[in-house]
Design a protein around this motif. Structure first.
Motif, short mmCIF file in Angstrom:
data_model
loop_
_atom_site.label_atom_id
_atom_site.label_comp_id
_atom_site.label_asym_id
_atom_site.label_seq_id
_atom_site.Cartn_x
_atom_site.Cartn_y
_atom_site.Cartn_z
N UNK A 3 0.85 -1.18 0.00
CA UNK A 3 0.00 0.00 0.00
C UNK A 3 0.89 1.23 0.00
N UNK A 4 0.56 2.17 -0.89
CA UNK A 4 1.30 3.43 -0.98
C UNK A 4 0.40 4.56 -0.50
N UNK A 5 1.01 5.52 0.17
CA UNK A 5 0.32 6.69 0.69
C UNK A 5 1.01 7.93 0.14
N UNK A 6 0.32 9.06 0.19
CA UNK A 6 0.95 10.33 -0.14
C UNK A 6 0.78 11.24 1.07
N UNK A 7 1.88 11.69 1.63
CA UNK A 7 1.84 12.58 2.79
C UNK A 7 1.36 13.95 2.32
N UNK A 8 0.28 14.42 2.92
CA UNK A 8 -0.32 15.69 2.48
C UNK A 8 0.59 16.89 2.73
N UNK A 86 -13.34 8.36 1.92
CA UNK A 86 -13.39 9.10 3.19
C UNK A 86 -12.02 9.64 3.60
N UNK A 87 -10.96 9.05 3.06
CA UNK A 87 -9.60 9.48 3.37
C UNK A 87 -9.09 10.58 2.44
N UNK A 88 -9.82 10.88 1.40
CA UNK A 88 -9.39 11.94 0.47
C UNK A 88 -9.42 13.29 1.20
N UNK A 89 -8.43 14.14 0.92
CA UNK A 89 -8.37 15.45 1.59
C UNK A 89 -9.66 16.25 1.42
N UNK A 90 -10.27 16.22 0.26
CA UNK A 90 -11.49 17.00 0.04
C UNK A 90 -12.63 16.49 0.91
N UNK A 91 -12.71 15.20 1.15
CA UNK A 91 -13.77 14.64 2.02
C UNK A 91 -13.55 15.06 3.46
N UNK A 92 -12.31 15.09 3.90
CA UNK A 92 -12.02 15.49 5.28
C UNK A 92 -12.31 16.98 5.49
N UNK A 93 -12.08 17.79 4.49
CA UNK A 93 -12.35 19.23 4.62
C UNK A 93 -13.84 19.52 4.76
N UNK A 94 -14.67 18.66 4.18
CA UNK A 94 -16.14 18.87 4.25
C UNK A 94 -16.69 18.56 5.61
N UNK A 95 -15.98 17.83 6.43
CA UNK A 95 -16.51 17.44 7.75
C UNK A 95 -16.48 18.59 8.71
#
Length: 95
Positions: A3-8, A86-95
């Motif tokens: 699994x690969x991640x991208x650090x925001x 749910x882990x996408x940055x745009x989804x977290x900003x909407x919360x």
């Protein structure tokens, strides 16, 4: 499965194995991916990668048997896609 991640913060790609080796911190800038749940986050990432590998291996076995059926892709990928969304940055900003 790797699994690969991208650090925001730094924008660099990171492998789960690297997160585990650094104790839940970015190997590039040293910042914790989550300062409150570093150990729990690393543990969950390891579990996700292990589970992904188990699923991948099981599906490979099933495919090797050439059964007389096919999977409903949505039943396998749908729940995973929902969690990833749910882990996408745009989804977290909407919360």
């Amino acid at each position: 499965m790797k699994i690969r991640l991208v650090h925001e913060r730094c924008g660099r790609e990171v492998l789960v194995r690297q997160v585990l080796e650094t104790g839940g911190h970015c190997p590039w800038d040293g910042r914790a991916f989550n300062p409150h749940y570093t150990a729990v986050l690393a543990e969950a990432l390891e579990a996700a990668e292990t589970a992904g590998s188990a699923l991948e291996n099981a599906l490979e076995k099933v495919a090797g048997m050439e059964p007389d059926f096919h999977f409903v892709r949505e039943s396998v990928l749908g729940p995973l896609e929902e969690h990833l969304a749910r882990l996408e940055p745009s989804a977290r900003r909407r919360r």
